[in-house]
Scaffold this motif. Structure first.
Motif, PDB file in Angstrom:
ATOM      1  N   ALA A   1       8.841  41.576 -97.429  1.00  0.00           N
ATOM      2  CA  ALA A   1       8.957  42.698 -96.493  1.00  0.00           C
ATOM      3  C   ALA A   1       8.258  43.934 -97.029  1.00  0.00           C
ATOM      4  O   ALA A   1       7.577  44.658 -96.294  1.00  0.00           O
ATOM      5  N   ALA A   2       8.416  44.191 -98.338  1.00  0.00           N
ATOM      6  CA  ALA A   2       7.760  45.357 -98.948  1.00  0.00           C
ATOM      7  C   ALA A   2       6.248  45.207 -98.906  1.00  0.00           C
ATOM      8  O   ALA A   2       5.523  46.177 -98.646  1.00  0.00           O
ATOM      9  N   LYS A   3       5.754  43.992 -99.132  1.00  0.00           N
ATOM     10  CA  LYS A   3       4.315  43.745 -99.093  1.00  0.00           C
ATOM     11  C   LYS A   3       3.769  43.951 -97.690  1.00  0.00           C
ATOM     12  O   LYS A   3       2.693  44.546 -97.506  1.00  0.00           O
ATOM     13  N   ALA A   4       4.519  43.481 -96.677  1.00  0.00           N
ATOM     14  CA  ALA A   4       4.082  43.648 -95.292  1.00  0.00           C
ATOM     15  C   ALA A   4       4.079  45.122 -94.902  1.00  0.00           C
ATOM     16  O   ALA A   4       3.166  45.599 -94.217  1.00  0.00           O
ATOM     17  N   ALA A   5       5.121  45.859 -95.336  1.00  0.00           N
ATOM     18  CA  ALA A   5       5.202  47.285 -95.020  1.00  0.00           C
ATOM     19  C   ALA A   5       4.055  48.054 -95.672  1.00  0.00           C
ATOM     20  O   ALA A   5       3.468  48.963 -95.074  1.00  0.00           O
ATOM     21  N   LYS A   6       3.723  47.682 -96.906  1.00  0.00           N
ATOM     22  CA  LYS A   6       2.626  48.338 -97.621  1.00  0.00           C
ATOM     23  C   LYS A   6       1.304  48.091 -96.913  1.00  0.00           C
ATOM     24  O   LYS A   6       0.480  48.997 -96.767  1.00  0.00           O
ATOM     25  N   ALA A   7       1.102  46.861 -96.467  1.00  0.00           N
ATOM     26  CA  ALA A   7      -0.130  46.533 -95.755  1.00  0.00           C
ATOM     27  C   ALA A   7      -0.219  47.284 -94.439  1.00  0.00           C
ATOM     28  O   ALA A   7      -1.283  47.768 -94.046  1.00  0.00           O
ATOM     29  N   GLN A   8       0.929  47.429 -93.758  1.00  0.00           N
ATOM     30  CA  GLN A   8       0.958  48.156 -92.496  1.00  0.00           C
ATOM     31  C   GLN A   8       0.665  49.633 -92.712  1.00  0.00           C
ATOM     32  O   GLN A   8      -0.099  50.249 -91.963  1.00  0.00           O
ATOM     33  N   ASP A   9       1.259  50.225 -93.752  1.00  0.00           N
ATOM     34  CA  ASP A   9       1.010  51.634 -94.052  1.00  0.00           C
ATOM     35  C   ASP A   9      -0.444  51.857 -94.418  1.00  0.00           C
ATOM     36  O   ASP A   9      -1.047  52.869 -94.052  1.00  0.00           O
ATOM     37  N   GLY A  10      -1.038  50.912 -95.154  1.00  0.00           N
ATOM     38  CA  GLY A  10      -2.446  51.027 -95.510  1.00  0.00           C
ATOM     39  C   GLY A  10      -3.331  51.020 -94.283  1.00  0.00           C
ATOM     40  O   GLY A  10      -4.311  51.756 -94.199  1.00  0.00           O
ATOM     41  N   GLY A  11      -2.960  50.199 -93.300  1.00  0.00           N
ATOM     42  CA  GLY A  11      -3.722  50.158 -92.056  1.00  0.00           C
ATOM     43  C   GLY A  11      -3.628  51.461 -91.289  1.00  0.00           C
ATOM     44  O   GLY A  11      -4.598  51.930 -90.698  1.00  0.00           O
ATOM     45  N   ARG A  12      -2.446  52.073 -91.308  1.00  0.00           N
ATOM     46  CA  ARG A  12      -2.284  53.358 -90.628  1.00  0.00           C
ATOM     47  C   ARG A  12      -3.122  54.444 -91.267  1.00  0.00           C
ATOM     48  O   ARG A  12      -3.712  55.280 -90.591  1.00  0.00           O
ATOM     49  N   VAL A  13      -3.165  54.445 -92.608  1.00  0.00           N
ATOM     50  CA  VAL A  13      -3.962  55.458 -93.317  1.00  0.00           C
ATOM     51  C   VAL A  13      -5.430  55.311 -92.955  1.00  0.00           C
ATOM     52  O   VAL A  13      -6.126  56.284 -92.678  1.00  0.00           O
ATOM     53  N   ARG A  14      -5.935  54.055 -92.968  1.00  0.00           N
ATOM     54  CA  ARG A  14      -7.334  53.828 -92.614  1.00  0.00           C
ATOM     55  C   ARG A  14      -7.614  54.243 -91.191  1.00  0.00           C
ATOM     56  O   ARG A  14      -8.668  54.814 -90.880  1.00  0.00           O
ATOM     57  N   ASP A  15      -6.654  53.994 -90.293  1.00  0.00           N
ATOM     58  CA  ASP A  15      -6.831  54.356 -88.896  1.00  0.00           C
ATOM     59  C   ASP A  15      -6.913  55.869 -88.734  1.00  0.00           C
ATOM     60  O   ASP A  15      -7.741  56.377 -87.973  1.00  0.00           O
ATOM     61  N   ARG A  16      -6.062  56.598 -89.483  1.00  0.00           N
ATOM     62  CA  ARG A  16      -6.099  58.059 -89.397  1.00  0.00           C
ATOM     63  C   ARG A  16      -7.417  58.600 -89.929  1.00  0.00           C
ATOM     64  O   ARG A  16      -7.986  59.545 -89.391  1.00  0.00           O
ATOM     65  N   GLU A  17      -7.920  57.985 -91.008  1.00  0.00           N
ATOM     66  CA  GLU A  17      -9.183  58.448 -91.588  1.00  0.00           C
ATOM     67  C   GLU A  17     -10.345  58.206 -90.643  1.00  0.00           C
ATOM     68  O   GLU A  17     -11.245  59.038 -90.526  1.00  0.00           O
ATOM     69  N   GLU A  18     -10.309  57.056 -89.938  1.00  0.00           N
ATOM     70  CA  GLU A  18     -11.406  56.748 -89.028  1.00  0.00           C
ATOM     71  C   GLU A  18     -11.416  57.649 -87.812  1.00  0.00           C
ATOM     72  O   GLU A  18     -12.472  57.944 -87.250  1.00  0.00           O
TER      73      GLU A  18
END
Length: 208
Positions: free
Chosen positions: A168-185
């Protein structure tokens, strides 16, 4: 085998039918006739998609192996007169192992005259057990074994729970990473100053 006790594809009991009739029903339904209880009197057969059944069985077995918890015993070695900084480092490893649902074997290694002071090792083990009591419990009490003293700590958290939390922690980390990239783009680009303003800013103050 002149007849079989036939079970339909949805588990319904069709009854005792001749083998020829069972084969005909299987052909009409585009299914396979699979013997599931050969020792029955008569044997029990079921109408099913055997290829699909084998695939689903393999997937279930794979998922079961994925979630299977293997008990792992980690080992941590300490000296009776361990440095405070080293103790904190070793304790951190023990905390990590217990959090992962693993058992930890703690070994106190005595050398030379230290062997005549077993109470030093016992006090250290008692201290460690007390420091991590929220995460683990003493499964094997301190015991002298030649030049060493051994204690085993068991995790309060089950291995299966630890594995689920880690996923669950790994999935949450991957999801948060995707959000950060989305905000940067999608972040708005900084507006560039018009050339006339840049030129004016660079001009001699006396001329302004």
């Amino acid at each position: 085998m002149p007849e079989v006790r036939l079970v339909g594809p949805d588990g319904q009991q069709v009854g005792i039918v001749a083998i020829q009739d069972a084969l005909r029903l299987a052909q009409e339904a585009d299914l396979d006739l699979v013997e599931i209880v050969p020792t029955g009197r008569p044997p029990v057969a079921k109408l099913m998609d055997y290829g699909k059944y084998k695939y689903e069985s393999a997937m279930k077995a794979r998922e079961a192996r994925k979630n299977q918890a293997h008990t792992i015993i980690k080992e941590m070695k300490l000296r009776p007169k361990i440095d405070p900084h080293d103790y904190e480092t070793k304790k951190g490893h023990v905390v990590r192992f217990l959090n992962a649902g693993d058992k930890v074997k703690i070994t106190i290694m005595f050398r030379g005259r230290e062997q005549s002071r077993p109470e030093l090792g016992r006090r250290l083990l008692d201290r460690l057990a007390s420091d991590v009591e929220d995460l683990g419990f003493v499964e094997f009490a301190p015991k002298q074994d030649g030049r060493n003293m051994i204690m085993v700590l068991g995790p309060r958290k089950k291995k299966v729970e630890a594995m689920a939390e880690a996923r669950a922690a790994k999935a949450a980390k991957a999801q948060d990473g995707g959000r950060v990239r989305d905000r940067e783009e999608h972040a708005p680009a900084e507006a560039e100053a018009p050339e006339t303003e840049i030129a004016a800013a660079a001009a001699d103050p006396a001329e302004q």
